[in-house]
Enzyme design. Structure first.
Site, PDB file in Angstrom:
ATOM      1  N   TYR A 125       0.686  -1.245  -0.065  1.00 26.37           N
ATOM      2  CA  TYR A 125      -0.071   0.068   0.139  1.00 26.37           C
ATOM      3  C   TYR A 125       0.872   1.231  -0.097  1.00 26.37           C
ATOM      4  O   TYR A 125       0.390   2.331   0.179  1.00 26.37           O
ATOM      5  CB  TYR A 125      -0.893   0.019   1.245  1.00 26.37           C
ATOM      6  N   LYS A 172       4.162 -14.236   5.135  1.00 23.40           N
ATOM      7  CA  LYS A 172       4.149 -15.444   3.848  1.00 23.40           C
ATOM      8  C   LYS A 172       6.106 -15.486   3.784  1.00 23.40           C
ATOM      9  O   LYS A 172       6.611 -15.193   2.667  1.00 23.40           O
ATOM     10  CB  LYS A 172       3.726 -14.776   2.592  1.00 23.40           C
ATOM     11  N   ASP A 205      -1.714 -18.332   3.757  1.00 20.56           N
ATOM     12  CA  ASP A 205      -2.645 -18.866   3.152  1.00 20.56           C
ATOM     13  C   ASP A 205      -3.434 -20.109   4.245  1.00 20.56           C
ATOM     14  O   ASP A 205      -4.494 -20.122   4.078  1.00 20.56           O
ATOM     15  CB  ASP A 205      -2.078 -19.599   2.097  1.00 20.56           C
ATOM     16  N   ASP A 229      -5.774  -6.704   5.744  1.00 19.09           N
ATOM     17  CA  ASP A 229      -6.813  -6.211   4.954  1.00 19.09           C
ATOM     18  C   ASP A 229      -7.983  -7.199   4.466  1.00 19.09           C
ATOM     19  O   ASP A 229      -9.057  -7.418   4.742  1.00 19.09           O
ATOM     20  CB  ASP A 229      -6.323  -5.170   3.762  1.00 19.09           C
TER      21      ASP A 229
END
Ligand code: NAI
Length: 337
Positions: A125, A172, A205, A229
Protein backbone atom coordinates in the site's frame (compact mmCIF):
# COMPACT_ATOMS: atom_id res chain seq x y z
CA UNK A 1 -20.50 19.34 30.86
CA UNK A 2 -17.60 18.91 28.43
CA UNK A 3 -18.28 18.80 24.70
CA UNK A 4 -15.81 16.90 22.56
CA UNK A 5 -14.82 18.23 19.16
CA UNK A 6 -14.65 15.48 16.57
CA UNK A 7 -13.98 15.55 12.83
CA UNK A 8 -16.81 13.96 10.86
CA UNK A 9 -16.34 12.61 7.33
CA UNK A 10 -19.58 11.12 6.09
CA UNK A 11 -17.99 9.53 3.03
CA UNK A 12 -19.24 8.22 -0.30
CA UNK A 13 -21.87 5.69 -1.36
CA UNK A 14 -23.71 4.41 1.72
CA UNK A 15 -21.56 6.75 3.87
CA UNK A 16 -24.18 9.52 4.32
CA UNK A 17 -26.91 6.99 5.22
CA UNK A 18 -24.90 5.09 7.85
CA UNK A 19 -23.47 8.35 9.20
CA UNK A 20 -26.96 9.80 9.70
CA UNK A 21 -28.01 6.58 11.46
CA UNK A 22 -24.95 6.67 13.71
CA UNK A 23 -25.46 10.32 14.67
CA UNK A 24 -29.09 9.62 15.56
CA UNK A 25 -28.02 6.80 17.87
CA UNK A 26 -25.24 8.84 19.52
CA UNK A 27 -27.66 11.69 20.09
CA UNK A 28 -30.21 9.35 21.65
CA UNK A 29 -27.51 8.29 24.12
CA UNK A 30 -27.31 11.92 25.23
CA UNK A 31 -23.72 12.60 24.17
CA UNK A 32 -23.10 16.13 23.00
CA UNK A 33 -20.40 16.19 20.37
CA UNK A 34 -19.24 19.28 18.59
CA UNK A 35 -18.89 17.77 15.10
CA UNK A 36 -16.58 19.44 12.63
CA UNK A 37 -18.00 18.23 9.33
CA UNK A 38 -15.47 18.05 6.51
CA UNK A 39 -16.00 16.82 2.98
CA UNK A 40 -13.84 14.25 1.21
CA UNK A 41 -14.42 11.74 -1.56
CA UNK A 42 -15.89 11.59 -5.03
CA UNK A 43 -18.23 14.55 -4.70
CA UNK A 44 -15.57 17.10 -3.77
CA UNK A 45 -13.24 16.35 -6.69
CA UNK A 46 -15.07 18.65 -9.11
CA UNK A 47 -15.11 21.57 -6.67
CA UNK A 48 -11.72 21.20 -5.00
CA UNK A 49 -9.67 19.30 -7.59
CA UNK A 50 -8.85 16.56 -5.07
CA UNK A 51 -10.85 13.93 -3.17
CA UNK A 52 -8.84 14.73 -0.04
CA UNK A 53 -8.63 18.49 0.60
CA UNK A 54 -5.93 19.59 3.06
CA UNK A 55 -8.70 20.90 5.35
CA UNK A 56 -9.59 17.28 6.17
CA UNK A 57 -6.05 16.47 7.32
CA UNK A 58 -5.83 19.75 9.27
CA UNK A 59 -9.17 19.13 10.99
CA UNK A 60 -8.09 15.64 12.11
CA UNK A 61 -4.71 16.95 13.30
CA UNK A 62 -6.44 19.67 15.29
CA UNK A 63 -9.20 17.55 16.85
CA UNK A 64 -7.25 14.31 17.32
CA UNK A 65 -10.40 12.22 16.87
CA UNK A 66 -12.46 11.48 13.77
CA UNK A 67 -15.45 9.42 12.73
CA UNK A 68 -15.47 8.44 9.09
CA UNK A 69 -17.72 6.78 6.57
CA UNK A 70 -16.25 4.83 3.65
CA UNK A 71 -14.59 6.59 0.73
CA UNK A 72 -14.61 5.29 -2.84
CA UNK A 73 -11.34 4.62 -4.63
CA UNK A 74 -12.00 3.85 -8.27
CA UNK A 75 -10.13 0.86 -9.69
CA UNK A 76 -7.45 1.78 -12.24
CA UNK A 77 -5.61 5.04 -12.76
CA UNK A 78 -6.51 8.39 -11.23
CA UNK A 79 -6.25 9.57 -7.66
CA UNK A 80 -4.41 7.54 -5.04
CA UNK A 81 -6.60 5.88 -2.45
CA UNK A 82 -7.88 8.54 -0.09
CA UNK A 83 -7.91 6.03 2.75
CA UNK A 84 -4.30 5.03 2.24
CA UNK A 85 -3.25 8.68 1.92
CA UNK A 86 -5.10 9.63 5.12
CA UNK A 87 -3.48 6.80 7.06
CA UNK A 88 -0.02 7.68 5.78
CA UNK A 89 -0.34 11.49 6.19
CA UNK A 90 -1.53 11.13 9.78
CA UNK A 91 0.75 8.15 10.57
CA UNK A 92 -2.25 6.07 11.62
CA UNK A 93 0.05 3.11 11.93
CA UNK A 94 -2.27 0.59 13.57
CA UNK A 95 -5.57 -0.58 12.18
CA UNK A 96 -7.49 -2.40 14.88
CA UNK A 97 -10.30 -4.58 13.64
CA UNK A 98 -12.23 -6.36 16.38
CA UNK A 99 -14.31 -9.32 15.20
CA UNK A 100 -17.01 -10.23 17.70
CA UNK A 101 -20.17 -12.28 17.23
CA UNK A 102 -23.42 -10.49 17.96
CA UNK A 103 -25.84 -12.76 19.79
CA UNK A 104 -28.86 -13.57 17.65
CA UNK A 105 -27.17 -12.93 14.30
CA UNK A 106 -27.19 -16.03 12.19
CA UNK A 107 -23.63 -16.66 11.00
CA UNK A 108 -21.12 -19.40 10.29
CA UNK A 109 -19.78 -19.44 13.85
CA UNK A 110 -20.91 -18.42 17.33
CA UNK A 111 -18.98 -16.71 20.09
CA UNK A 112 -16.16 -15.40 17.96
CA UNK A 113 -14.07 -12.81 19.72
CA UNK A 114 -10.79 -12.04 18.05
CA UNK A 115 -8.87 -8.96 17.00
CA UNK A 116 -6.88 -8.21 13.88
CA UNK A 117 -4.06 -5.71 14.23
CA UNK A 118 -3.10 -4.60 10.74
CA UNK A 119 0.01 -2.57 9.93
CA UNK A 120 -1.44 0.46 8.23
CA UNK A 121 1.30 2.51 6.58
CA UNK A 122 3.45 0.38 4.30
CA UNK A 123 3.63 -3.00 2.47
CA UNK A 124 2.13 -2.98 -1.05
CA UNK A 125 0.00 0.00 0.00
CA UNK A 126 3.03 2.29 -0.13
CA UNK A 127 1.81 3.14 -3.61
CA UNK A 128 5.19 2.72 -5.29
CA UNK A 129 4.17 1.32 -8.67
CA UNK A 130 5.40 1.78 -12.20
CA UNK A 131 5.07 0.32 -15.65
CA UNK A 132 8.01 -1.53 -17.14
CA UNK A 133 7.42 -0.85 -20.79
CA UNK A 134 3.76 -1.17 -21.69
CA UNK A 135 3.22 -4.84 -20.88
CA UNK A 136 4.54 -5.25 -17.36
CA UNK A 137 4.01 -3.45 -14.07
CA UNK A 138 5.89 -3.43 -10.80
CA UNK A 139 4.45 -2.69 -7.36
CA UNK A 140 6.99 -2.41 -4.60
CA UNK A 141 6.31 -4.07 -1.27
CA UNK A 142 8.00 -2.05 1.44
CA UNK A 143 8.50 -3.54 4.89
CA UNK A 144 10.67 -1.78 7.45
CA UNK A 145 11.96 -2.97 10.81
CA UNK A 146 10.73 0.27 12.39
CA UNK A 147 7.09 -0.13 11.29
CA UNK A 148 7.11 -3.89 11.95
CA UNK A 149 8.41 -3.48 15.50
CA UNK A 150 6.00 -0.60 16.08
CA UNK A 151 2.95 -2.66 15.06
CA UNK A 152 4.22 -5.69 17.00
CA UNK A 153 4.67 -3.61 20.16
CA UNK A 154 1.19 -2.14 19.66
CA UNK A 155 -0.26 -5.66 19.31
CA UNK A 156 1.42 -7.02 22.44
CA UNK A 157 0.61 -3.90 24.50
CA UNK A 158 -3.01 -4.20 23.36
CA UNK A 159 -3.03 -7.88 24.31
CA UNK A 160 -1.72 -7.07 27.79
CA UNK A 161 -4.13 -4.20 28.32
CA UNK A 162 -7.24 -6.03 27.14
CA UNK A 163 -6.50 -9.52 28.47
CA UNK A 164 -5.74 -11.22 25.16
CA UNK A 165 -3.67 -14.32 25.81
CA UNK A 166 -2.17 -15.16 22.43
CA UNK A 167 -0.66 -13.19 19.56
CA UNK A 168 -0.31 -14.81 16.13
CA UNK A 169 1.88 -13.21 13.45
CA UNK A 170 0.59 -13.71 9.89
CA UNK A 171 3.14 -13.68 7.05
CA UNK A 172 4.43 -15.32 3.90
CA UNK A 173 8.08 -15.46 4.94
CA UNK A 174 8.55 -18.84 3.26
CA UNK A 175 8.34 -17.10 -0.14
CA UNK A 176 8.92 -13.41 0.58
CA UNK A 177 12.05 -14.15 2.53
CA UNK A 178 13.34 -10.60 2.81
CA UNK A 179 10.19 -8.48 3.27
CA UNK A 180 7.93 -10.82 5.22
CA UNK A 181 11.07 -12.37 6.74
CA UNK A 182 11.89 -8.96 8.22
CA UNK A 183 8.31 -8.54 9.47
CA UNK A 184 8.38 -11.94 11.16
CA UNK A 185 11.84 -11.42 12.69
CA UNK A 186 10.70 -8.08 14.08
CA UNK A 187 7.54 -9.52 15.66
CA UNK A 188 9.52 -12.46 17.09
CA UNK A 189 12.00 -10.07 18.68
CA UNK A 190 9.26 -7.96 20.25
CA UNK A 191 7.44 -11.12 21.43
CA UNK A 192 10.42 -11.89 23.69
CA UNK A 193 9.63 -8.74 25.69
CA UNK A 194 6.18 -10.15 26.55
CA UNK A 195 6.76 -13.59 28.10
CA UNK A 196 3.23 -13.67 29.57
CA UNK A 197 1.62 -13.59 26.11
CA UNK A 198 1.70 -16.80 24.08
CA UNK A 199 3.13 -16.23 20.60
CA UNK A 200 3.04 -18.19 17.37
CA UNK A 201 3.14 -17.46 13.66
CA UNK A 202 1.22 -18.81 10.69
CA UNK A 203 1.64 -18.50 6.94
CA UNK A 204 -1.14 -16.38 5.47
CA UNK A 205 -2.71 -19.02 3.21
CA UNK A 206 -2.88 -21.45 6.11
CA UNK A 207 -4.25 -18.63 8.30
CA UNK A 208 -7.13 -18.15 5.84
CA UNK A 209 -7.97 -21.86 5.98
CA UNK A 210 -7.60 -22.13 9.76
CA UNK A 211 -9.86 -19.10 10.22
CA UNK A 212 -12.60 -20.75 8.19
CA UNK A 213 -12.25 -24.13 9.92
CA UNK A 214 -11.55 -23.16 13.52
CA UNK A 215 -11.47 -19.42 14.19
CA UNK A 216 -11.66 -19.98 17.94
CA UNK A 217 -7.98 -20.96 18.03
CA UNK A 218 -7.07 -17.31 17.38
CA UNK A 219 -7.08 -14.44 19.84
CA UNK A 220 -5.12 -11.58 18.24
CA UNK A 221 -3.65 -11.67 14.74
CA UNK A 222 -0.94 -9.18 13.78
CA UNK A 223 -0.29 -8.82 10.06
CA UNK A 224 1.30 -6.63 7.42
CA UNK A 225 -1.08 -4.28 5.60
CA UNK A 226 -2.35 -6.44 2.70
CA UNK A 227 -2.89 -9.70 4.62
CA UNK A 228 -4.57 -7.75 7.44
CA UNK A 229 -6.91 -6.11 4.95
CA UNK A 230 -7.92 -9.37 3.30
CA UNK A 231 -8.22 -11.43 6.49
CA UNK A 232 -10.37 -8.80 8.20
CA UNK A 233 -13.00 -9.06 5.44
CA UNK A 234 -12.79 -12.84 5.77
CA UNK A 235 -13.32 -12.54 9.53
CA UNK A 236 -16.27 -10.19 9.00
CA UNK A 237 -17.77 -13.00 6.92
CA UNK A 238 -17.43 -15.37 9.88
CA UNK A 239 -19.70 -13.25 12.08
CA UNK A 240 -22.38 -12.33 9.54
CA UNK A 241 -20.80 -9.91 7.09
CA UNK A 242 -19.23 -6.53 6.51
CA UNK A 243 -22.22 -4.70 7.94
CA UNK A 244 -21.09 -5.79 11.40
CA UNK A 245 -17.34 -5.13 11.37
CA UNK A 246 -15.95 -1.97 13.01
CA UNK A 247 -12.45 -0.54 12.72
CA UNK A 248 -10.12 1.96 14.34
CA UNK A 249 -7.08 3.64 12.81
CA UNK A 250 -4.67 4.62 15.55
CA UNK A 251 -1.70 6.95 15.47
CA UNK A 252 0.28 8.75 18.14
CA UNK A 253 -1.82 11.88 17.85
CA UNK A 254 -4.95 10.99 15.92
CA UNK A 255 -7.53 8.19 16.15
CA UNK A 256 -9.92 7.69 13.26
CA UNK A 257 -12.92 5.41 13.71
CA UNK A 258 -14.50 3.81 10.64
CA UNK A 259 -16.24 0.62 9.54
CA UNK A 260 -14.15 -2.03 7.77
CA UNK A 261 -16.44 -2.03 4.75
CA UNK A 262 -16.35 0.22 1.70
CA UNK A 263 -18.87 2.56 0.11
CA UNK A 264 -21.03 -0.33 -1.20
CA UNK A 265 -22.06 1.40 -4.46
CA UNK A 266 -24.41 -1.52 -5.25
CA UNK A 267 -26.77 -0.53 -2.43
CA UNK A 268 -26.00 3.19 -2.02
CA UNK A 269 -28.94 5.58 -1.71
CA UNK A 270 -31.46 2.74 -1.31
CA UNK A 271 -31.87 2.74 2.49
CA UNK A 272 -30.49 -0.82 2.48
CA UNK A 273 -27.18 -0.44 4.32
CA UNK A 274 -26.63 -1.97 7.72
CA UNK A 275 -25.38 0.86 9.97
CA UNK A 276 -24.10 -1.52 12.68
CA UNK A 277 -20.41 -1.47 11.66
CA UNK A 278 -20.32 2.31 11.85
CA UNK A 279 -22.30 2.37 15.11
CA UNK A 280 -19.84 -0.14 16.60
CA UNK A 281 -16.96 2.05 15.39
CA UNK A 282 -18.65 4.99 17.14
CA UNK A 283 -18.94 2.93 20.34
CA UNK A 284 -15.15 2.57 20.34
CA UNK A 285 -14.88 6.30 19.68
CA UNK A 286 -17.12 7.09 22.67
CA UNK A 287 -14.92 4.94 24.93
CA UNK A 288 -11.89 6.80 23.56
CA UNK A 289 -13.58 10.12 24.43
CA UNK A 290 -14.34 8.95 27.96
CA UNK A 291 -18.06 8.52 27.26
CA UNK A 292 -18.10 4.91 28.45
CA UNK A 293 -21.59 5.11 29.87
CA UNK A 294 -23.17 6.15 26.58
CA UNK A 295 -21.03 3.59 24.73
CA UNK A 296 -22.28 0.83 27.02
CA UNK A 297 -25.91 1.82 26.52
CA UNK A 298 -25.58 1.81 22.73
CA UNK A 299 -23.85 -1.57 22.88
CA UNK A 300 -26.63 -2.94 25.09
CA UNK A 301 -29.27 -1.59 22.69
CA UNK A 302 -27.53 -3.27 19.75
CA UNK A 303 -27.29 -6.57 21.65
CA UNK A 304 -31.00 -6.43 22.57
CA UNK A 305 -31.91 -5.45 19.02
CA UNK A 306 -30.13 -8.45 17.54
CA UNK A 307 -31.28 -10.85 20.25
CA UNK A 308 -34.85 -9.87 19.46
CA UNK A 309 -33.99 -10.42 15.78
CA UNK A 310 -37.02 -8.66 14.33
CA UNK A 311 -35.82 -5.53 12.53
CA UNK A 312 -32.98 -6.84 10.40
CA UNK A 313 -31.43 -5.16 7.37
CA UNK A 314 -31.27 -6.93 4.00
CA UNK A 315 -27.68 -8.20 4.45
CA UNK A 316 -28.95 -10.28 7.39
CA UNK A 317 -32.03 -11.52 5.60
CA UNK A 318 -34.52 -8.89 6.78
CA UNK A 319 -36.30 -6.01 5.10
CA UNK A 320 -35.73 -3.19 7.56
CA UNK A 321 -34.19 -0.03 6.11
CA UNK A 322 -31.20 1.87 7.48
CA UNK A 323 -33.39 4.70 8.76
CA UNK A 324 -35.85 2.42 10.51
CA UNK A 325 -33.09 0.47 12.19
CA UNK A 326 -31.54 3.71 13.45
CA UNK A 327 -34.81 5.00 14.87
CA UNK A 328 -35.56 1.63 16.51
CA UNK A 329 -32.16 1.73 18.22
CA UNK A 330 -32.59 5.37 19.22
CA UNK A 331 -35.98 4.58 20.75
CA UNK A 332 -34.55 1.63 22.66
CA UNK A 333 -31.72 3.78 24.03
CA UNK A 334 -34.11 6.58 25.02
CA UNK A 335 -36.23 4.07 26.95
CA UNK A 336 -33.16 2.97 28.93
CA UNK A 337 -33.08 6.50 30.35
P1 NAI B 1 -17.65 -2.87 -0.02
O1 NAI B 1 -17.21 -3.16 1.37
O2 NAI B 1 -18.10 -1.48 -0.29
O3 NAI B 1 -18.84 -3.87 -0.43
C1 NAI B 1 -18.66 -5.28 -0.48
C2 NAI B 1 -20.05 -5.94 -0.37
O4 NAI B 1 -20.52 -5.81 0.98
C3 NAI B 1 -21.10 -5.29 -1.26
O5 NAI B 1 -21.96 -6.28 -1.73
C4 NAI B 1 -21.85 -4.36 -0.32
O6 NAI B 1 -23.18 -4.12 -0.68
C5 NAI B 1 -21.76 -5.11 1.00
N1 NAI B 1 -21.73 -4.18 2.16
C6 NAI B 1 -20.71 -3.40 2.55
N2 NAI B 1 -21.06 -2.68 3.60
C7 NAI B 1 -22.32 -2.98 3.89
C8 NAI B 1 -23.25 -2.54 4.88
N3 NAI B 1 -22.93 -1.62 5.80
N4 NAI B 1 -24.51 -3.05 4.87
C9 NAI B 1 -24.87 -3.99 3.95
N5 NAI B 1 -24.04 -4.44 3.01
C10 NAI B 1 -22.77 -3.95 2.97
O7 NAI B 1 -16.43 -3.27 -0.94
P2 NAI B 1 -16.14 -2.94 -2.48
O8 NAI B 1 -17.39 -3.06 -3.28
O9 NAI B 1 -14.98 -3.77 -2.79
O10 NAI B 1 -15.66 -1.43 -2.50
C11 NAI B 1 -16.47 -0.32 -2.88
C12 NAI B 1 -15.64 0.95 -2.72
O11 NAI B 1 -15.32 1.17 -1.34
C13 NAI B 1 -14.29 0.90 -3.47
O12 NAI B 1 -14.11 2.16 -4.09
C14 NAI B 1 -13.27 0.71 -2.38
O13 NAI B 1 -12.02 1.26 -2.69
C15 NAI B 1 -13.93 1.46 -1.22
N6 NAI B 1 -13.48 1.01 0.11
C16 NAI B 1 -13.34 1.97 1.06
C17 NAI B 1 -12.99 1.63 2.33
C18 NAI B 1 -12.86 2.72 3.34
O14 NAI B 1 -13.25 3.84 3.09
N7 NAI B 1 -12.32 2.44 4.52
C19 NAI B 1 -12.75 0.22 2.72
C20 NAI B 1 -13.01 -0.73 1.66
C21 NAI B 1 -13.35 -0.34 0.38
Amino acid sequence: MKTDRVTLIQGDGIGPEITAATLEVIEAAGVKINWEKVEAGQDVIAEQGTPLPDSVIQSLKKNGTGLKGPLTTPVGSGFRSINVTLRQELTLFANLRPVKSLPGVSSLFRDIDLVIVRENTEDLYSGVEHMVGSDAAESIKIITRRASERIARFAFDYALKYGRKKVTAVHKANILKLSDGLFLDSVRLVAKEYPRIEFNDVIVDNAAMQLVINPHQFDLLVAPNLYGDILSDLCAGLIGGLGLAPGINIGEKVSLFEPVHGSAPDIAGKDLANPTAMILSAIFMLHHLGEGNAADRIEKALAEHYKEGKLLTADLGGNTGTRKMASALAERIAKMG
